[in-house]
Design a protein around this motif. Structure first.
Motif, short mmCIF file in Angstrom:
data_model
loop_
_atom_site.label_atom_id
_atom_site.label_comp_id
_atom_site.label_asym_id
_atom_site.label_seq_id
_atom_site.Cartn_x
_atom_site.Cartn_y
_atom_site.Cartn_z
N VAL A 173 -42.30 26.42 4.40
CA VAL A 173 -43.36 27.27 3.88
C VAL A 173 -42.75 28.53 3.27
CG1 VAL A 173 -45.39 28.64 4.50
CG2 VAL A 173 -45.09 26.36 5.49
N GLU A 174 -41.84 29.15 3.99
CA GLU A 174 -41.18 30.35 3.48
C GLU A 174 -40.27 29.99 2.30
OE1 GLU A 174 -39.02 34.37 5.12
OE2 GLU A 174 -39.51 32.78 6.52
N ALA A 175 -39.62 28.83 2.35
CA ALA A 175 -38.76 28.41 1.24
C ALA A 175 -39.56 28.30 -0.05
CB ALA A 175 -38.09 27.08 1.56
N ARG A 176 -40.78 27.81 0.04
CA ARG A 176 -41.64 27.71 -1.15
C ARG A 176 -41.95 29.09 -1.72
NH1 ARG A 176 -44.89 23.04 1.86
NH2 ARG A 176 -43.86 21.26 0.86
N GLN A 177 -42.10 30.07 -0.85
CA GLN A 177 -42.36 31.45 -1.31
C GLN A 177 -41.10 32.06 -1.92
OE1 GLN A 177 -43.69 33.17 2.36
NE2 GLN A 177 -45.78 32.41 2.14
N VAL A 178 -39.97 31.83 -1.29
CA VAL A 178 -38.71 32.39 -1.77
C VAL A 178 -38.33 31.77 -3.12
CG1 VAL A 178 -36.21 32.51 -1.29
CG2 VAL A 178 -37.86 32.98 0.54
N ALA A 179 -38.65 30.51 -3.32
CA ALA A 179 -38.28 29.82 -4.56
C ALA A 179 -38.75 30.55 -5.81
CB ALA A 179 -38.84 28.39 -4.55
N VAL A 180 -39.91 31.16 -5.73
CA VAL A 180 -40.43 31.86 -6.92
C VAL A 180 -39.81 33.25 -7.10
CG1 VAL A 180 -42.57 30.52 -6.95
CG2 VAL A 180 -42.51 32.71 -5.76
N GLU A 181 -39.10 33.73 -6.09
CA GLU A 181 -38.43 35.03 -6.15
C GLU A 181 -36.98 34.93 -6.62
OE1 GLU A 181 -38.53 36.89 -2.32
OE2 GLU A 181 -40.62 36.34 -2.00
N VAL A 206 -36.62 19.96 -7.74
CA VAL A 206 -37.39 20.87 -6.89
C VAL A 206 -38.59 20.16 -6.29
CG1 VAL A 206 -38.89 22.90 -6.96
CG2 VAL A 206 -36.64 22.99 -7.99
N GLU A 207 -39.25 19.35 -7.07
CA GLU A 207 -40.46 18.66 -6.59
C GLU A 207 -40.17 17.83 -5.35
OE1 GLU A 207 -43.98 15.73 -8.23
OE2 GLU A 207 -42.78 16.86 -9.66
N LYS A 208 -39.01 17.19 -5.27
CA LYS A 208 -38.66 16.37 -4.10
C LYS A 208 -38.51 17.22 -2.83
CE LYS A 208 -35.03 13.26 -2.37
NZ LYS A 208 -35.85 12.38 -1.62
N LEU A 209 -37.94 18.41 -2.97
CA LEU A 209 -37.69 19.23 -1.79
C LEU A 209 -38.83 20.18 -1.46
CD1 LEU A 209 -34.79 18.17 -2.49
CD2 LEU A 209 -33.96 20.31 -1.55
N LEU A 210 -39.47 20.76 -2.48
CA LEU A 210 -40.46 21.81 -2.23
C LEU A 210 -41.87 21.46 -2.68
CD1 LEU A 210 -38.35 24.93 -3.27
CD2 LEU A 210 -38.74 24.05 -0.96
N GLY A 211 -42.02 20.36 -3.41
CA GLY A 211 -43.36 19.94 -3.81
C GLY A 211 -43.70 20.27 -5.25
N LYS A 212 -44.78 19.67 -5.69
CA LYS A 212 -45.21 19.78 -7.08
C LYS A 212 -45.65 21.19 -7.46
CE LYS A 212 -48.13 17.73 -10.51
NZ LYS A 212 -48.17 16.47 -11.16
N VAL A 246 -44.60 24.18 -6.45
CA VAL A 246 -43.45 25.04 -6.73
C VAL A 246 -42.77 24.60 -8.03
CG1 VAL A 246 -41.19 25.80 -5.91
CG2 VAL A 246 -43.09 25.64 -4.31
N ALA A 247 -42.65 23.30 -8.23
CA ALA A 247 -42.04 22.79 -9.46
C ALA A 247 -42.83 23.26 -10.68
CB ALA A 247 -41.96 21.27 -9.43
N THR A 248 -44.15 23.26 -10.59
CA THR A 248 -45.00 23.71 -11.69
C THR A 248 -44.82 25.20 -11.94
OG1 THR A 248 -46.60 21.96 -11.25
CG2 THR A 248 -47.39 23.86 -12.52
N ILE A 249 -44.78 25.99 -10.88
CA ILE A 249 -44.59 27.44 -11.03
C ILE A 249 -43.26 27.73 -11.72
CG2 ILE A 249 -44.15 29.59 -9.75
CD1 ILE A 249 -46.20 28.54 -7.66
#
Length: 131
Positions: free
Chosen positions: A74-82, A111-117, A119-122
């Motif tokens: 959950v936090e990794a998904r937030q960090v990904a955009v930073e 990214v989609e495989k590890l963090l989901g669609k 995050v990949a879209t963002i």
């Protein structure tokens, strides 16, 4: 441990406060080399790429360049955009290993495989806006 055995790491320069890398590891991977390997997010390519110099830092006994903080998905998904885009010099350095990994071991995961669609879209939208 995250889905499919992935663990995530927020990397900040020792003494720093901003995120330098989002990293992922697979400590339960079949191959020993993959158990040690660290993949880092390349936001402008929407991929995690095996990173030999972060791998080296992750397994060092001292003199770390980055603080490696284990985080959940959950936090990794937030960090990904930073995470800042990777410089051309760092990308070139990653693709020319001098330690830890061989050129054949420089693999990647979308990214989609590890963090989901989502995050990949963002990240995709961010790339389009910066072009």
């Amino acid at each position: 441990m995250a889905k499919d055995g992935w663990e995530f790491w927020r990397l900040t320069r020792v003494g720093g406060t901003t995120v330098d890398w989002l990293a992922a590891t697979r400590p339960e991977a079949r191959a020993l080399a993959d158990q040690r390997k660290v993949w880092t997010l390349i936001p402008n390519r929407s991929t995690f790429l095996a990173n030999w110099f972060v791998t080296e830092d992750h397994h060092r006994a001292s003199d770390f360049v980055w603080t490696h903080e284990n985080i959940d998905i959950v936090e990794a998904r937030q960090v990904a955009v930073e995470v800042p885009n990777v410089s051309a010099d760092d990308l070139k350095r990653m693709m020319s290993p001098t330690a830890e990994l061989t050129l054949e071991q420089i693999d990647r995961y979308p990214v989609e495989k590890l963090l989901g669609k989502r995050v990949a879209t963002i990240l995709s939208d961010r790339r389009v806006q910066s072009d």
